[in-house]
Design an enzyme around this catalytic site. Structure first.
Site, short mmCIF file in Angstrom:
data_model
loop_
_atom_site.label_atom_id
_atom_site.label_comp_id
_atom_site.label_asym_id
_atom_site.label_seq_id
_atom_site.Cartn_x
_atom_site.Cartn_y
_atom_site.Cartn_z
N SER A 108 0.78 -1.24 0.00
CA SER A 108 0.00 0.00 0.00
C SER A 108 0.81 1.28 0.00
O SER A 108 0.23 2.37 -0.12
CB SER A 108 -0.97 0.00 1.18
OG SER A 108 -2.06 -0.83 0.91
N TYR A 200 -10.84 2.23 5.57
CA TYR A 200 -9.84 1.86 4.57
C TYR A 200 -10.45 0.96 3.51
O TYR A 200 -11.07 -0.06 3.81
CB TYR A 200 -8.70 1.12 5.27
CG TYR A 200 -7.42 1.02 4.51
CD1 TYR A 200 -6.53 2.09 4.49
CD2 TYR A 200 -7.07 -0.14 3.85
CE1 TYR A 200 -5.32 2.00 3.82
CE2 TYR A 200 -5.86 -0.25 3.18
CZ TYR A 200 -4.99 0.83 3.17
OH TYR A 200 -3.79 0.73 2.50
N SER A 201 -10.26 1.33 2.24
CA SER A 201 -10.78 0.53 1.14
C SER A 201 -9.87 0.66 -0.07
O SER A 201 -9.67 1.76 -0.59
CB SER A 201 -12.20 0.96 0.75
OG SER A 201 -12.63 0.27 -0.40
N ASN A 202 -9.32 -0.46 -0.52
CA ASN A 202 -8.47 -0.45 -1.70
C ASN A 202 -9.23 -0.04 -2.96
O ASN A 202 -8.63 0.44 -3.93
CB ASN A 202 -7.84 -1.83 -1.88
CG ASN A 202 -6.83 -2.13 -0.81
OD1 ASN A 202 -5.80 -1.48 -0.71
ND2 ASN A 202 -7.12 -3.12 0.03
N GLY A 345 2.87 -0.77 3.99
CA GLY A 345 2.18 -1.66 3.08
C GLY A 345 2.36 -3.12 3.41
O GLY A 345 3.39 -3.53 3.97
#
Length: 392
Positions: A108, A200-202, A345
């Site tokens: 990330s 949190y969201s990719n 990440g």
């Protein structure tokens, strides 16, 4: 990618024999490899003994059972004070040492690169931070409680859109097009109304990457390379091409553990496309330090866009206590006062943490080659090691 979804991904790789306890014992034998600036003679290092950063890496191997740990610490404007450290074993099958400043999958941390490109385009007047997603991707973002006309670019970058996180759901070890990832997310209802919470969201960064491509007419990887990597001389950083499961330069092997009593599996070579704009890149600790230092020094963004990037809201899981999220960047309180700016990440086989002090005085990045299945304690120790490196 700093969330639990990667635990569901069953990446292909050679299974290693032995159990976690055996790995800990073997890795402990290989502790303590450290290189420092060329001006410090080996005899002086021996006399001084391991410093606090090396001790932290040693503990991650001995106590937490990570196969390998590697770090880079840099003081501002003083190349002779850049230190690199390693501990553990780089390849459990061969016993090979950990390569100094080896390449790792940075997960990330990729989000910060994506956010920088988006904010550069804001500065050029090509993207509006408060423009709806539909301005750039009309009709694409629709679902249960989801409407791209009500979600802004800022909300994507700040993780306040309410979009479901596609990595919470079953992912297979195969190639994914970015639209495939978005389709997975849009099968599920919104987590909350846009702008009302932080989560949190990719998926947010997949959409940010698609917007960048739509506005520029170029692949995201090309824009990151042109606008960031080449601009500040990141010689060991790249965005893998579609289907490229390898790591180009010397690197430690990455390992994954399905459960507490399961053996570690080599998952180094895997198709990283499921991470894309949210987590696909490869780099080194030293390059990450260079990137975040340049960013905070204003070398990548105009002052107005950097100020917007550093405007934060309180963040929750997967970040620690006191963390705040800006636009693709995180501020974390330091034990010595002030904050560190970075991201961190997770990617199967690799975990990275690091940052730059708010005065730019010091940068540090630490990577480990996989965390144990019960990773809470190890993650805290990794973050503590970063704090030590930035505060010593």
């Amino acid at each position: 990618m700093r969330e639990q979804a990667w635990q569901r991904l069953r990446s292909s790789g050679r299974q290693q024999g032995g159990r976690h306890r055996a790995v800990q014992a073997a890795a402990a034998v290989a502790l303590g490899v450290m290189t420092m600036g060329a001006l410090v003679p080996p005899t002086a290092l021996a006399a001084a003994g391991p410093d606090a950063v090396q001790q932290g890496l040693n503990a991650l191997v001995r106590t937490d059972g990570v196969p390998a740990a590697l770090a880079s610490v840099k003081d501002r404007d003083d190349r002779t004070r850049t230190r690199t450290y390693t501990a553990g074993i780089g390849d459990l099958a061969t016993g090979a040492k950990v390569p100094d400043d080896g390449q790792v999958r940075i997960g990330s941390n990729t989000k910060t690169f994506t956010a920088v490109v988006a904010l550069q385009l804001v500065g050029e007047g090509r993207i509006g931070l408060d423009a709806p997603v539909d301005t750039y991707l009309p009709g694409l973002v629709r679902g249960k409680g989801i409407d791209g006309r009500r979600i802004t670019v800022r909300q994507l970058l700040q993780q306040t859109s309410g979009l479901p996180n596609y990595t919470k759901y079953d992912l297979q070890p195969r190639y994914y097009d970015p639209r495939d990832l978005l389709d997975i997310a849009l099968q599920h209802k919104a987590e909350f109304a846009p702008g009302t919470k932080w989560e949190y969201s990719n998926t947010n960064y997949v959409l940010a990457g698609l917007i960048i491509q739509k506005v520029t007419g170029r692949p995201l990887a090309d824009e990151i390379s042109r606008r960031i990597i080449k601009r500040i001389g990141l010689r060991h950083t790249y965005f893998p091409a579609p289907g490229d499961a390898t790591i180009r330069e010397p690197h430690p092997k990455g390992y994954y553990q399905d459960s507490v009593d399961a053996p570690l599996r080599d998952v180094t070579e895997t198709d990283p496309s499921w991470g894309w704009a949210a987590g696909q890149m490869i780099s080194t600790n030293s390059d990450l330090n260079r990137f975040f230092t340049a960013l905070l020094a204003g070398r990548l963004l105009p002052p107005a866009q950097l100020a917007r990037m550093l405007t934060t809201v309180p963040a929750g899981h997967p970040f620690g206590s006191g963390a705040r999220y800006g636009l693709g960047i995180v501020s974390t309180p330091l034990s010595c006062g002030g904050v560190a700016w970075g991201h961190g990440g997770s990617f199967p086989g690799f975990e990275t943490r690091g940052g730059v002090t708010d005065d730019g005085r010091r940068a540090a990045s630490i990577a480990v080659t996989g965390l144990p299945a019960d990773a809470a304690a190890a993650t805290k120790h990794l973050e503590s090691a970063v704090d030590t490196a930035l505060c010593r």
